[in-house]
Design an enzyme around this catalytic site. Structure first.
Site, PDB file in Angstrom:
ATOM      1  N   CYS A 162      24.456  18.724 -28.786  1.00 55.48           N
ATOM      2  CA  CYS A 162      23.278  19.119 -28.048  1.00 55.48           C
ATOM      3  C   CYS A 162      22.104  18.117 -28.234  1.00 55.48           C
ATOM      4  O   CYS A 162      21.550  17.842 -27.329  1.00 55.48           O
ATOM      5  CB  CYS A 162      22.757  20.500 -28.324  1.00 55.48           C
ATOM      6  SG  CYS A 162      24.028  21.908 -28.379  1.00 55.48           S
ATOM      7  N   ASP A 163      21.795  17.912 -29.403  1.00 51.38           N
ATOM      8  CA  ASP A 163      20.541  17.291 -29.585  1.00 51.38           C
ATOM      9  C   ASP A 163      20.696  15.758 -30.202  1.00 51.38           C
ATOM     10  O   ASP A 163      19.600  15.080 -30.227  1.00 51.38           O
ATOM     11  CB  ASP A 163      19.733  18.098 -30.746  1.00 51.38           C
ATOM     12  CG  ASP A 163      19.395  19.477 -29.949  1.00 51.38           C
ATOM     13  OD1 ASP A 163      19.342  19.547 -28.662  1.00 51.38           O
ATOM     14  OD2 ASP A 163      19.393  20.399 -30.855  1.00 51.38           O
ATOM     15  N   CYS A 192      22.826  21.828 -33.837  1.00 54.00           N
ATOM     16  CA  CYS A 192      23.794  21.332 -32.874  1.00 54.00           C
ATOM     17  C   CYS A 192      23.571  19.871 -32.509  1.00 54.00           C
ATOM     18  O   CYS A 192      22.980  19.536 -31.762  1.00 54.00           O
ATOM     19  CB  CYS A 192      23.652  22.249 -31.529  1.00 54.00           C
ATOM     20  SG  CYS A 192      24.822  21.651 -30.447  1.00 54.00           S
TER      21      CYS A 192
END
Ligand SMILES: Cc1cc2nc3c(=O)[nH]c(=O)nc-3n(C[C@H](O)[C@H](O)[C@H](O)COP(=O)(O)OP(=O)(O)OC[C@H]3O[C@@H](n4cnc5c(N)ncnc54)[C@H](O)[C@@H]3O)c2cc1C
Length: 313
Positions: free
Chosen positions: A136-137, A133
């Site tokens: 997200c990261d 992701c």
């Protein structure tokens, strides 16, 4: 208490079904899964969902869908379905939070999950350099050199997004041609931070505390190479989230639920919508469309059921 209509999954398919069902006064109950929004909630840039001229982030898009469903009376439960019994109606569902539900009709919108590479190091370095992701990261990879694995739309779209953070993005692809849409290919080829590594598959992810090196293999010559990298983002396809229905719903060899043109499964009263059955289009707007279709069919099913029980033969 027996529900009229339950929906499993809160991606575009599940939430669209919920909007339609709520507007039809079905008061649907949605079991979201462990996170709300499905796969689209993991991307930062959605440019092709109709109605958003300047694009929209995935989390924002699903938040709007959720709000729209709740506005009309959909109930949304953050829980995960762990067991189903579809042998008799009302169908029975059991969840991670220890709840048991009964429902007359069911829409399965459990979608799909990112396929893993299944190579040494992948599990060990998950959360320590290996990610599925970018939204997200991505932030954790500021100024770092990273690799994106895959050659489809998701790999390029997320690779381009990651150039906002990374100093270099290596796109590792097993072939020497991409599957992604031409517009994404053009953008990626013209981005100075993107480097394509062709004819390469990942054999191993190595490191100590965090990811340090990718071991790559040329699938034709079997020659090995090493690529220093601090992050690995994996976009190599999907597996449908349908294990729960094994032995109860008809599926193809890969686990996609088999449906007819109106999204009926082999069990009357159970409908499937989105990537739980669709392995061809894989777009949010398509899943949303399937969610709408499945709900309209579920509504017809429930109307017939109500008619039969008030006019028994
Ligand atoms: C990185 C990335 C970028 C993308 N970009 C775009 C884009 O720009 N445009 C576009 O149109 N599409 C894009 N897509 C594709 C799009 O996200 C999918 O087509 C869409 O999300 C599929 O929707 P769905 O509702 O069928 O399934 P999913 O989104 O997979 O949702 C499935 C839902 O079911 C839930 N679930 C699963 N099992 C259970 C269970 N047992 N109990 C309860 N809930 C369960 C999950 O938690 C999830 O909420 C992208 C996908 C990815 C991965």
């Amino acid at each position: 208490m027996t529900e009229n209509l339950m929906i499993i999954g809160s991606g575009p398919a599940g939430l669209t079904a919920a909007i339609y069902a709520a507007r039809a006064n079905q008061s649907p109950l949605v079991i979201t899964g462990n996170e709300i929004g499905g796969q689209i909630a993991t991307t930062n840039e959605v440019e092709n969902y109709p109605g958003f001229v300047d694009g929209v982030t995935g989390p924002e898009l699903v938040q709007l869908m959720q709000k729209q469903a709740q506005k009309f009376g959909a109930r949304i439960e953050m829980d995960y379905v762990t067991g189903v019994d579809l042998r008799a109606r009302p169908f029975k569902l059991e969840t991670q939070n220890g709840n048991t539900y009964h429902t007359q009709a069911l829409i399965v919108a459990t979608g799909a999950s990112a396929r893993k590479l299944n190579v040494p190091g992948e599990k060990e370095f998950a959360g320590r350099g290996v990610s599925y992701c970018a939204t997200c990261d991505g932030f954790f990879f500021r100024g770092k050199e990273i690799a994106v694995i895959g050659g489809g739309d998701s790999a390029l779209q997320e690779g381009l997004f990651l150039t906002k953070f990374a100093s270099k993005v290596h796109i590792i692809h097993r072939r020497d041609q991409l599957r992604a849409q031409p517009i994404l290919q053009d953008r990626a080829r013209n981005d100075p931070k993107i480097n394509f590594v062709w004819n390469s598959v990942v054999k191993e992810i190595q490191g100590s505390a965090k990811v340090e090196t990718l071991v790559l293999e040329n699938p034709r010559t079997h020659a090995l190479a090493e690529l220093p990298t601090q992050g690995v983002f994996v976009y190599v396809g999907h597996t449908p989230n349908t294990q729960l229905f094994q032995g109860q719903l008809a599926m193809d060899a890969e686990g996609y639920i088999q449906v007819d043109a109106r999204l009926h499964t082999n069990v009357p009263g159970v409908f499937a919508a989105g990537e739980a059955h669709d392995h061809v289009f894989r777009q949010a707007v398509i899943s949303a469309g399937y969610g709408c279709m499945a709900e309209m069919e579920a509504e017809k099913f429930l109307a017939e059921l109500a008619h039969t029980s008030s006019h028994p033969v």
